[in-house]
Enzyme design. Structure first.
Site, PDB file in Angstrom:
ATOM      1  N   CYS A 130       0.827  -1.228   0.000  1.00  0.00           N
ATOM      2  CA  CYS A 130       0.000   0.000   0.000  1.00  0.00           C
ATOM      3  C   CYS A 130       0.847   1.257   0.000  1.00  0.00           C
ATOM      4  O   CYS A 130       0.332   2.352  -0.232  1.00  0.00           O
ATOM      5  CB  CYS A 130      -0.918  -0.002   1.204  1.00  0.00           C
ATOM      6  SG  CYS A 130      -2.047  -1.401   1.182  1.00  0.00           S
ATOM      7  N   HIS A 274      -3.559   6.789   2.760  1.00  0.00           N
ATOM      8  CA  HIS A 274      -3.974   5.446   2.362  1.00  0.00           C
ATOM      9  C   HIS A 274      -5.229   5.061   3.139  1.00  0.00           C
ATOM     10  O   HIS A 274      -5.304   5.250   4.359  1.00  0.00           O
ATOM     11  CB  HIS A 274      -2.851   4.452   2.638  1.00  0.00           C
ATOM     12  CG  HIS A 274      -3.287   3.033   2.451  1.00  0.00           C
ATOM     13  ND1 HIS A 274      -3.875   2.604   1.287  1.00  0.00           N
ATOM     14  CD2 HIS A 274      -3.258   1.966   3.286  1.00  0.00           C
ATOM     15  CE1 HIS A 274      -4.178   1.327   1.412  1.00  0.00           C
ATOM     16  NE2 HIS A 274      -3.820   0.916   2.606  1.00  0.00           N
ATOM     17  N   ASN A 304     -10.322  -0.547   0.566  1.00  0.00           N
ATOM     18  CA  ASN A 304      -8.863  -0.373   0.560  1.00  0.00           C
ATOM     19  C   ASN A 304      -8.345  -0.821  -0.816  1.00  0.00           C
ATOM     20  O   ASN A 304      -8.390  -2.005  -1.139  1.00  0.00           O
ATOM     21  CB  ASN A 304      -8.269  -1.233   1.688  1.00  0.00           C
ATOM     22  CG  ASN A 304      -6.751  -1.222   1.706  1.00  0.00           C
ATOM     23  OD1 ASN A 304      -6.103  -0.781   0.763  1.00  0.00           O
ATOM     24  ND2 ASN A 304      -6.180  -1.724   2.793  1.00  0.00           N
TER      25      ASN A 304
HETATM   26  N1  ACO Z   1     -18.008 -10.462   9.265  1.00  0.00           N
HETATM   27  C1  ACO Z   1     -18.405 -10.843  10.499  1.00  0.00           C
HETATM   28  N2  ACO Z   1     -17.557 -11.263  11.444  1.00  0.00           N
HETATM   29  C2  ACO Z   1     -16.251 -11.293  11.128  1.00  0.00           C
HETATM   30  C3  ACO Z   1     -15.773 -10.915   9.849  1.00  0.00           C
HETATM   31  C4  ACO Z   1     -16.706 -10.499   8.901  1.00  0.00           C
HETATM   32  N3  ACO Z   1     -16.354 -10.108   7.662  1.00  0.00           N
HETATM   33  N4  ACO Z   1     -14.420 -11.062   9.840  1.00  0.00           N
HETATM   34  C5  ACO Z   1     -14.069 -11.499  11.044  1.00  0.00           C
HETATM   35  N5  ACO Z   1     -15.172 -11.668  11.830  1.00  0.00           N
HETATM   36  C6  ACO Z   1     -15.237 -12.114  13.215  1.00  0.00           C
HETATM   37  C7  ACO Z   1     -14.029 -12.912  13.630  1.00  0.00           C
HETATM   38  O1  ACO Z   1     -14.169 -14.264  13.253  1.00  0.00           O
HETATM   39  C8  ACO Z   1     -14.035 -12.710  15.131  1.00  0.00           C
HETATM   40  O2  ACO Z   1     -14.969 -13.586  15.693  1.00  0.00           O
HETATM   41  P1  ACO Z   1     -14.674 -14.313  17.092  1.00  0.00           P
HETATM   42  O3  ACO Z   1     -14.520 -13.195  18.078  1.00  0.00           O
HETATM   43  O4  ACO Z   1     -15.875 -15.145  17.300  1.00  0.00           O
HETATM   44  O5  ACO Z   1     -13.411 -15.078  16.872  1.00  0.00           O
HETATM   45  C9  ACO Z   1     -14.558 -11.295  15.296  1.00  0.00           C
HETATM   46  O6  ACO Z   1     -15.248 -10.978  14.079  1.00  0.00           O
HETATM   47  C10 ACO Z   1     -13.478 -10.276  15.553  1.00  0.00           C
HETATM   48  O7  ACO Z   1     -12.460 -10.477  14.574  1.00  0.00           O
HETATM   49  P2  ACO Z   1     -11.194  -9.540  14.522  1.00  0.00           P
HETATM   50  O8  ACO Z   1     -10.348  -9.928  13.346  1.00  0.00           O
HETATM   51  O9  ACO Z   1     -10.529  -9.498  15.843  1.00  0.00           O
HETATM   52  O10 ACO Z   1     -11.898  -8.128  14.242  1.00  0.00           O
HETATM   53  P3  ACO Z   1     -11.288  -6.698  14.312  1.00  0.00           P
HETATM   54  O11 ACO Z   1     -12.103  -5.874  15.206  1.00  0.00           O
HETATM   55  O12 ACO Z   1      -9.816  -6.709  14.528  1.00  0.00           O
HETATM   56  O13 ACO Z   1     -11.536  -6.168  12.837  1.00  0.00           O
HETATM   57  C11 ACO Z   1     -10.322  -5.821  10.772  1.00  0.00           C
HETATM   58  C12 ACO Z   1     -10.943  -6.845  11.732  1.00  0.00           C
HETATM   59  C13 ACO Z   1     -11.437  -4.958  10.229  1.00  0.00           C
HETATM   60  C14 ACO Z   1      -9.663  -6.592   9.653  1.00  0.00           C
HETATM   61  C15 ACO Z   1      -9.320  -4.947  11.531  1.00  0.00           C
HETATM   62  O14 ACO Z   1      -8.475  -5.743  12.310  1.00  0.00           O
HETATM   63  C16 ACO Z   1      -8.485  -4.092  10.600  1.00  0.00           C
HETATM   64  O15 ACO Z   1      -8.970  -3.228   9.920  1.00  0.00           O
HETATM   65  N6  ACO Z   1      -7.138  -4.302  10.608  1.00  0.00           N
HETATM   66  C17 ACO Z   1      -6.251  -3.552   9.747  1.00  0.00           C
HETATM   67  C18 ACO Z   1      -6.124  -4.267   8.471  1.00  0.00           C
HETATM   68  C19 ACO Z   1      -5.464  -3.457   7.390  1.00  0.00           C
HETATM   69  O16 ACO Z   1      -5.490  -2.254   7.404  1.00  0.00           O
HETATM   70  N7  ACO Z   1      -4.914  -4.178   6.425  1.00  0.00           N
HETATM   71  C20 ACO Z   1      -4.441  -3.584   5.247  1.00  0.00           C
HETATM   72  C21 ACO Z   1      -3.021  -3.271   5.294  1.00  0.00           C
HETATM   73  S1  ACO Z   1      -2.646  -2.446   3.826  1.00  0.00           S
HETATM   74  C22 ACO Z   1      -1.797  -3.476   2.683  1.00  0.00           C
HETATM   75  O17 ACO Z   1      -0.618  -3.371   2.578  1.00  0.00           O
HETATM   76  C23 ACO Z   1      -2.513  -4.416   1.801  1.00  0.00           C
END
Ligand code: ACO
Length: 347
Positions: A130, A274, A304
């Site tokens: 990114c 970003h 994203n």
């Molecule tokens: N819908 C419903 N539930 C979901 C989903 C979904 N799409 N995805 C995960 N869950 C569930 C999980 O299974 C988990 O359930 P559990 O508690 O029963 O185990 C729960 O939701 C919480 O999951 P987390 O992964 O801990 O959720 P979090 O609050 O951390 O949000 C997210 C996830 C949105 C991905 C967040 O962590 C985030 O935005 N991280 C940054 C990611 C990012 O920016 N990546 C890009 C980098 S840029 C690049 O170089 C490509």
């Protein structure tokens, strides 16, 4: 002494010049993918996605229509050239930031140069996830400022949809990403006030496992990650780890760049960041006391879009008249690698 080298290709004496943005453009693929569409494909909900990420919709390429990273990059670059009133043959170099090249060889940038009719100019792919567009802006500035090149196209294009799984097994990543391309034409100018004020480029390869795409079952899975054929060519992400890293690093790298430039956040006309998660962007707004107008967010509409994210915002802001000549603009990104960086410009 003339700043222009007498022998083609010879290294010139660095001339006294500035660098300006001559034109910007962007392209989105044809296939909208809303949260409601995702609800039909996997166990997720609009409410969960909006609350956690701020995303409501995104666009992905339609392979049946022949859309790909290359076609999006070509469309975005054509639009940027049109806006700059330049022909493809006016370019000296193309830098294409992408982590979803058409294939490992040839570089997609070479095909981009051929497809737009830029002749046999140099063409480079930059892979910095990114951060690719921000890294490439800094690189292009240095190449122009040195006197080696006068007109460089910097393009960010990614189609991460090809590395996602659109069923419940891939729901933690499939909801985040969209496909897009954006382009900017950088040109030498006699106005020495225009150009880069400060920049930062960082990486931490020790944290590569936080975001990776394995290609080889025996080689690419780190300790603690079960090698699995279903995970090959699929984005593997430690969402919480990346989130925690990003919230702190985003603000820290902005602060570092402001310090280098001797400026305050209030001196910056626009932060073009970003778009990884609306919560990460809101945290940066809060830390620097910025109004909504000064730190742009479009993740709700496009998700994203990896290396396309920053130039897509730049194009939308320019077209809306919210970025103009004379403004101070800071570009900020972080991503896989891990990588993070900034590029602060006087336009
Ligand atoms: N819908 C419903 N539930 C979901 C989903 C979904 N799409 N995805 C995960 N869950 C569930 C999980 O299974 C988990 O359930 P559990 O508690 O029963 O185990 C729960 O939701 C919480 O999951 P987390 O992964 O801990 O959720 P979090 O609050 O951390 O949000 C997210 C996830 C949105 C991905 C967040 O962590 C985030 O935005 N991280 C940054 C990611 C990012 O920016 N990546 C890009 C980098 S840029 C690049 O170089 C490509």
């Amino acid at each position: 002494m003339s700043p222009t080298p007498a022998i083609p290709g010879a290294v010139p004496t660095p001339p006294n010049l500035g660098v300006r943005f001559a034109g910007v453009g962007s392209a989105l693929p044809s296939k909208p993918l809303t949260n409601a569409d995702l609800e039909q494909l996997m166990d997720t909900s609009d409410e969960w996605i909006v609350q956690r990420t701020g995303i409501r919709s995104r666009y992905i390429v339609d392979h049946e229509r022949g859309e790909s990273c290359l076609t999006l990059a070509t469309a975005a670059l054509r639009r940027a050239l049109d806006e700059a009133h330049l022909a493809p043959t006016d370019l000296d170099l193309i830098i294409l930031a992408t982590m979803t090249a058409e294939m490992s060889c040839p570089p997609t940038s070479c095909r981009l140069a051929a497809d737009i009719g830029a002749g046999t100019i140099g063409a480079i792919d930059v892979t910095a996830a990114c951060c690719g567009f921000v890294y490439s802006l800094n690189t292009a500035y240095a190449l122009i400022r040195s006197g080696l090149y006068r007109s460089i196209a910097v393009v960010g294009a990614d189609t991460l949809s090809q590395y996602l799984t659109y069923d419940s097994s891939g729901r933690s990543t499939a909801i985040l990403f969209g496909d897009a391309a954006g382009a900017a034409i950088l040109r030498a100018t006699d106005d020495t006030n225009k150009g880069l004020i400060a920049q930062a480029m960082h990486s931490d390869g020790a944290r590569w496992v936080d975001l990776y795409i394995p290609e080889d079952l025996d080689r690419d899975f780190p300790e603690g990650h079960e090698p699995s054929p279903e995970h090959l060519k699929r984005v593997q992400m430690n969402g919480r780890g990346v989130f925690k890293f990003a919230v702190g690093t985003f603000s820290d790298v902005i602060q570092q760049t402001l310090h280098q430039a001797g400026l305050a956040a209030t001196d910056i006309d626009m932060f073009v960041c970003h778009q990884s998660n609306a919560r990460i962007l809101s945290a940066a707004r809060d830390r620097f006391g910025l109004s909504e107008e000064k730190l742009y967010i479009n993740i709700d509409r496009v998700g994203n879009t990896v290396a396309a994210s920053v130039p897509l915002c730049l194009d939308e802001l320019t077209k809306a008249g919210r970025i103009k000549e004379g403004d101070k603009v800071m570009f900020v990104a972080f991503g896989g690698g891990l990588t993070w960086g900034t590029s602060l410009w006087q336009l």
